[in-house]
Design a protein around this motif. Structure first.
Motif, PDB file in Angstrom:
ATOM      1  N   THR A 208       0.799  -1.332  -0.105  1.00 51.76           N
ATOM      2  CA  THR A 208       0.010  -0.112  -0.140  1.00 51.76           C
ATOM      3  C   THR A 208       0.736   1.336   0.039  1.00 51.76           C
ATOM      4  O   THR A 208       0.249   2.381   0.191  1.00 51.76           O
ATOM      5  CB  THR A 208      -0.892  -0.011   1.147  1.00 51.76           C
ATOM      6  OG1 THR A 208      -0.385  -0.497   2.544  1.00 51.76           O
ATOM      7  CG2 THR A 208      -2.084  -0.932   0.858  1.00 51.76           C
ATOM      8  N   GLU A 232      -6.290   0.539   6.078  1.00 49.91           N
ATOM      9  CA  GLU A 232      -6.264   0.524   4.684  1.00 49.91           C
ATOM     10  C   GLU A 232      -4.963  -0.662   4.245  1.00 49.91           C
ATOM     11  O   GLU A 232      -5.176  -1.515   3.450  1.00 49.91           O
ATOM     12  CB  GLU A 232      -5.595   1.761   3.905  1.00 49.91           C
ATOM     13  CG  GLU A 232      -5.255   1.637   2.395  1.00 49.91           C
ATOM     14  CD  GLU A 232      -4.484   3.095   2.179  1.00 49.91           C
ATOM     15  OE1 GLU A 232      -3.607   2.840   1.145  1.00 49.91           O
ATOM     16  OE2 GLU A 232      -4.345   3.748   2.887  1.00 49.91           O
ATOM     17  N   VAL A 233      -4.115  -0.816   5.281  1.00 46.25           N
ATOM     18  CA  VAL A 233      -2.781  -1.705   4.842  1.00 46.25           C
ATOM     19  C   VAL A 233      -3.406  -3.086   5.052  1.00 46.25           C
ATOM     20  O   VAL A 233      -3.365  -3.920   3.942  1.00 46.25           O
ATOM     21  CB  VAL A 233      -1.776  -1.284   5.882  1.00 46.25           C
ATOM     22  CG1 VAL A 233      -0.666  -2.587   5.619  1.00 46.25           C
ATOM     23  CG2 VAL A 233      -1.198  -0.067   5.651  1.00 46.25           C
ATOM     24  N   THR A 236      -6.335  -3.736   2.288  1.00 51.53           N
ATOM     25  CA  THR A 236      -6.230  -3.967   0.844  1.00 51.53           C
ATOM     26  C   THR A 236      -5.266  -5.128   0.439  1.00 51.53           C
ATOM     27  O   THR A 236      -5.335  -5.759  -0.418  1.00 51.53           O
ATOM     28  CB  THR A 236      -5.474  -2.378   0.321  1.00 51.53           C
ATOM     29  OG1 THR A 236      -6.191  -1.495   0.821  1.00 51.53           O
ATOM     30  CG2 THR A 236      -5.101  -2.518  -0.956  1.00 51.53           C
ATOM     31  N   ASN A 237      -4.617  -5.286   1.384  1.00 51.84           N
ATOM     32  CA  ASN A 237      -3.442  -6.657   1.280  1.00 51.84           C
ATOM     33  C   ASN A 237      -4.371  -8.005   1.403  1.00 51.84           C
ATOM     34  O   ASN A 237      -3.633  -9.128   1.306  1.00 51.84           O
ATOM     35  CB  ASN A 237      -2.299  -6.455   2.559  1.00 51.84           C
ATOM     36  CG  ASN A 237      -1.342  -5.787   1.811  1.00 51.84           C
ATOM     37  OD1 ASN A 237      -0.215  -6.184   0.975  1.00 51.84           O
ATOM     38  ND2 ASN A 237      -1.111  -4.530   2.149  1.00 51.84           N
ATOM     39  N   ARG A 240      -3.648  -9.563  -1.631  1.00 56.45           N
ATOM     40  CA  ARG A 240      -2.302  -9.461  -2.302  1.00 56.45           C
ATOM     41  C   ARG A 240      -2.173 -10.851  -2.955  1.00 56.45           C
ATOM     42  O   ARG A 240      -2.539 -11.790  -2.328  1.00 56.45           O
ATOM     43  CB  ARG A 240      -1.160  -9.002  -1.093  1.00 56.45           C
ATOM     44  CG  ARG A 240      -1.078 -10.037  -0.234  1.00 56.45           C
ATOM     45  CD  ARG A 240      -0.050  -9.608   0.619  1.00 56.45           C
ATOM     46  NE  ARG A 240       1.438  -9.572  -0.133  1.00 56.45           N
ATOM     47  CZ  ARG A 240       2.201  -8.544  -0.732  1.00 56.45           C
ATOM     48  NH1 ARG A 240       1.650  -7.542  -0.493  1.00 56.45           N
ATOM     49  NH2 ARG A 240       3.434  -9.197  -1.159  1.00 56.45           N
ATOM     50  N   VAL A 286     -12.362   0.050   2.250  1.00 57.33           N
ATOM     51  CA  VAL A 286     -11.622  -0.269   1.291  1.00 57.33           C
ATOM     52  C   VAL A 286     -12.662  -0.962  -0.039  1.00 57.33           C
ATOM     53  O   VAL A 286     -13.400  -1.726   0.495  1.00 57.33           O
ATOM     54  CB  VAL A 286     -10.619  -1.121   1.540  1.00 57.33           C
ATOM     55  CG1 VAL A 286      -9.837  -1.934   0.377  1.00 57.33           C
ATOM     56  CG2 VAL A 286      -9.284  -0.345   2.211  1.00 57.33           C
ATOM     57  N   SER A 329      -0.152   7.386  -3.348  1.00 61.65           N
ATOM     58  CA  SER A 329      -0.787   6.347  -3.966  1.00 61.65           C
ATOM     59  C   SER A 329      -1.923   6.875  -4.902  1.00 61.65           C
ATOM     60  O   SER A 329      -2.402   5.965  -5.813  1.00 61.65           O
ATOM     61  CB  SER A 329      -1.130   5.225  -3.082  1.00 61.65           C
ATOM     62  OG  SER A 329      -0.043   4.549  -2.552  1.00 61.65           O
ATOM     63  N   CYS A 355      -6.834   4.727  -6.512  1.00 58.80           N
ATOM     64  CA  CYS A 355      -5.336   4.450  -6.846  1.00 58.80           C
ATOM     65  C   CYS A 355      -5.167   3.917  -8.091  1.00 58.80           C
ATOM     66  O   CYS A 355      -4.039   3.538  -8.384  1.00 58.80           O
ATOM     67  CB  CYS A 355      -4.803   3.734  -5.540  1.00 58.80           C
ATOM     68  SG  CYS A 355      -4.879   4.473  -4.000  1.00 58.80           S
ATOM     69  N   GLN A 359      -1.324   0.209  -6.331  1.00 59.82           N
ATOM     70  CA  GLN A 359      -1.146  -0.548  -5.255  1.00 59.82           C
ATOM     71  C   GLN A 359      -1.173  -2.026  -5.856  1.00 59.82           C
ATOM     72  O   GLN A 359      -0.504  -2.880  -5.083  1.00 59.82           O
ATOM     73  CB  GLN A 359      -2.029  -0.398  -3.900  1.00 59.82           C
ATOM     74  CG  GLN A 359      -2.063   0.990  -3.452  1.00 59.82           C
ATOM     75  CD  GLN A 359      -2.936   1.201  -2.403  1.00 59.82           C
ATOM     76  OE1 GLN A 359      -4.230   0.800  -2.789  1.00 59.82           O
ATOM     77  NE2 GLN A 359      -2.675   1.963  -1.391  1.00 59.82           N
ATOM     78  N   THR A 380      -7.766  -0.135  -6.658  1.00 59.10           N
ATOM     79  CA  THR A 380      -7.947  -0.433  -5.594  1.00 59.10           C
ATOM     80  C   THR A 380      -8.459   1.237  -5.185  1.00 59.10           C
ATOM     81  O   THR A 380      -7.946   2.206  -5.738  1.00 59.10           O
ATOM     82  CB  THR A 380      -6.828  -0.590  -4.790  1.00 59.10           C
ATOM     83  OG1 THR A 380      -5.629   0.311  -4.922  1.00 59.10           O
ATOM     84  CG2 THR A 380      -6.128  -1.826  -4.846  1.00 59.10           C
ATOM     85  N   ASN A 382      -9.457   3.530  -1.277  1.00 61.54           N
ATOM     86  CA  ASN A 382      -9.648   3.665   0.190  1.00 61.54           C
ATOM     87  C   ASN A 382     -10.102   4.879   0.722  1.00 61.54           C
ATOM     88  O   ASN A 382      -9.906   5.920   0.113  1.00 61.54           O
ATOM     89  CB  ASN A 382      -8.322   3.292   1.106  1.00 61.54           C
ATOM     90  CG  ASN A 382      -7.233   4.353   0.525  1.00 61.54           C
ATOM     91  OD1 ASN A 382      -7.211   5.177   1.003  1.00 61.54           O
ATOM     92  ND2 ASN A 382      -6.192   4.111  -0.535  1.00 61.54           N
TER      93      ASN A 382
END
Length: 426
Positions: A208, A232-233, A236-237, A240, A286, A329, A355, A359, A380, A382
């Motif tokens: 992120t 958000e970290v 969003t992950n 991943r 998100v 981002s 974004c 990301q 993505t 957020n």
């Protein structure tokens, strides 16, 4: 992360986008590294092709009983085997250099984003609500201390500056605000609530884009975990290294978590009160979606965040950030600013950003289109839905009463056990 192919194909457009952020051109430097990398790859391919051909020729030479030629070919194959590792190491070093260089370059603003160097060029979109007439409004920190329900001194004794101890009705209101926001977003706005990890690895922070550029703004533990600066970290992950189906999109998730920021670059700013703390609570939104639906999802996310303030009957305005004021981002950002009567100004309480695939490339997060072959990177988004600590500040200041008590917004009273005011601690 940027697509090197797009930079190669249109370096002028890439540099124009960076110039809108006030940055110097970067395409020549990036392309130079990439050209060296591609040259080494070509050299390695040629070496492998020659090695394969020479190996084949060895057999032919031996079949023809040409021992001298066979010996020369065997020597050549051996030399190629010796030279290959050095070329492979050079390729790896150049690939690492290219990735590190790209990782330090922010996203490119959308064409529709207003130009400007800083917050003075942001464009107001609209205002909602009329500020109450409170000519002698008391600041939230004075209100809280007078009520005996916010204790900065106790927090400083155990943790230092930029921490606070909340007590009684104020502590309960912070909890009520978070619950109210989560219930609104999950029951009416279609988000799925997540209880995510608060400690994450380097890879998640890189995904992120908190790393590597903003490492000094974060808290790192002695066990090589990072405390999340925002949910958000974690949210969003979730995608991943995943390949989603298009039918799963848009994916909308929310979480209410503690957040931790070192605030390394904020010396002297908001040193009193709850506005800028090392530890605070925030409800995050998100969305993961397709490129075609990302901008519409951005508008939807903004409306979800705004609805929180409408239900709390807090005056606010929404602005579009200019290119020079956007986060690293972001391709486009809306900020929601709530009215704080003691400061007689609007202060940020939510940022909602789209974004693009910036990301997703860092996370290798893709989806498989319903039609067509292959995979594409997801887009993505957020946004804060909203910052709980700042919402608490806004309620304290906007709902203050002449006797120093705090009226409780109607939307929160059910979460406060039917209380209608917060009184001084007995």
């Amino acid at each position: 992360m940027h697509d090197i192919r797009l930079i190669r194909d249109d370096p002028e457009s890439f540099d124009r986008g960076l110039a809108r952020r006030g940055l110097t051109p970067q395409s020549a430097r990036v392309i130079a590294i990439d050209e060296k990398r591609r040259e080494v790859i070509g050299r390695l391919q040629a070496m492998q092709e020659r090695r394969n051909a020479a190996s084949k020729e060895v057999g032919q030479a031996k079949a023809a009983k040409d021992e001298a030629r066979a010996a020369a070919l065997i020597e050549e194959v051996g030399r190629l085997k010796v030279d290959a590792p050095a070329a492979e190491a050079e390729q790896k070093a150049l690939e690492d250099e290219l990735q590190a260089t790209l990782a330090e370059i922010p996203n490119i603003p959308l064409d529709e984003v207003p130009d400007g160097p800083d917050e003075t060029a942001n464009v107001e979109r609209h205002r909602v609500g009329t500020p109450r007439d409170l000519p002698n409004a008391t600041a939230h920190y004075d209100l809280g201390e007078a009520l005996g329900l916010i204790d900065f001194e106790a927090a400083a004794r155990m943790s230092g500056a930029r921490f606070a101890v909340l007590k009684g009705g104020v502590a309960r209101m912070e909890r009520a605000l978070a619950s109210f926001m989560l219930d609104l977003h999950t029951t009416e706005h279609g988000y799925t609530e997540i209880a995510p990890p608060l400690l994450v690895r380097d890879e998640a922070m890189f995904g992120t884009a908190q790393l590597p550029k903003f490492a000094d703004d974060q808290f790192r533990t002695s066990f090589d975990f990072w405390l999340i600066p925002t949910a958000e970290v974690s949210l969003t992950n979730l995608v991943r290294e995943q390949i989603l189906s298009e039918e799963e999109l848009p994916l909308r998730v929310t979480a209410g978590t503690p957040c931790f920021r070192a605030e390394a670059g904020s010396a002297g700013r908001d040193t009193r009160g709850l506005i800028r703390q090392h530890q605070f609570t925030k409800v995050e939104l998100v969305s993961i979606t397709t490129p075609e639906k990302a901008l519409k999802e951005h508008e939807r996310m903004l409306s979800c965040a705004e609805e929180v303030l409408k239900r709390l009957e807090l005056p606010f305005r929404t602005i579009t950030l200019c290119a020079g004021d956007m986060g690293f981002s972001s391709r486009k950002t809306y900020d929601i600013e709530v009215w704080l009567p003691a400061q007689k100004t609007y202060r940020e309480i939510s940022s909602c950003s789209v974004c693009g695939d910036f990301q997703a490339r860092r996370m290798n997060a893709r989806y498989r289109p319903a039609e067509g072959k292959g995979t594409r990177f997801v887009h993505t988004l957020n946004g804060s839905g909203v910052a709980v600590g700042r919402a608490l500040v806004a309620v304290l200041e906007n709902y203050q009463q002449p006797d120093g008590s705090i009226a409780i917004p109607a939307a929160l009273q059910g979460y406060m056990g039917g209380m209608t005011t917060i009184e001084r601690a007995s």
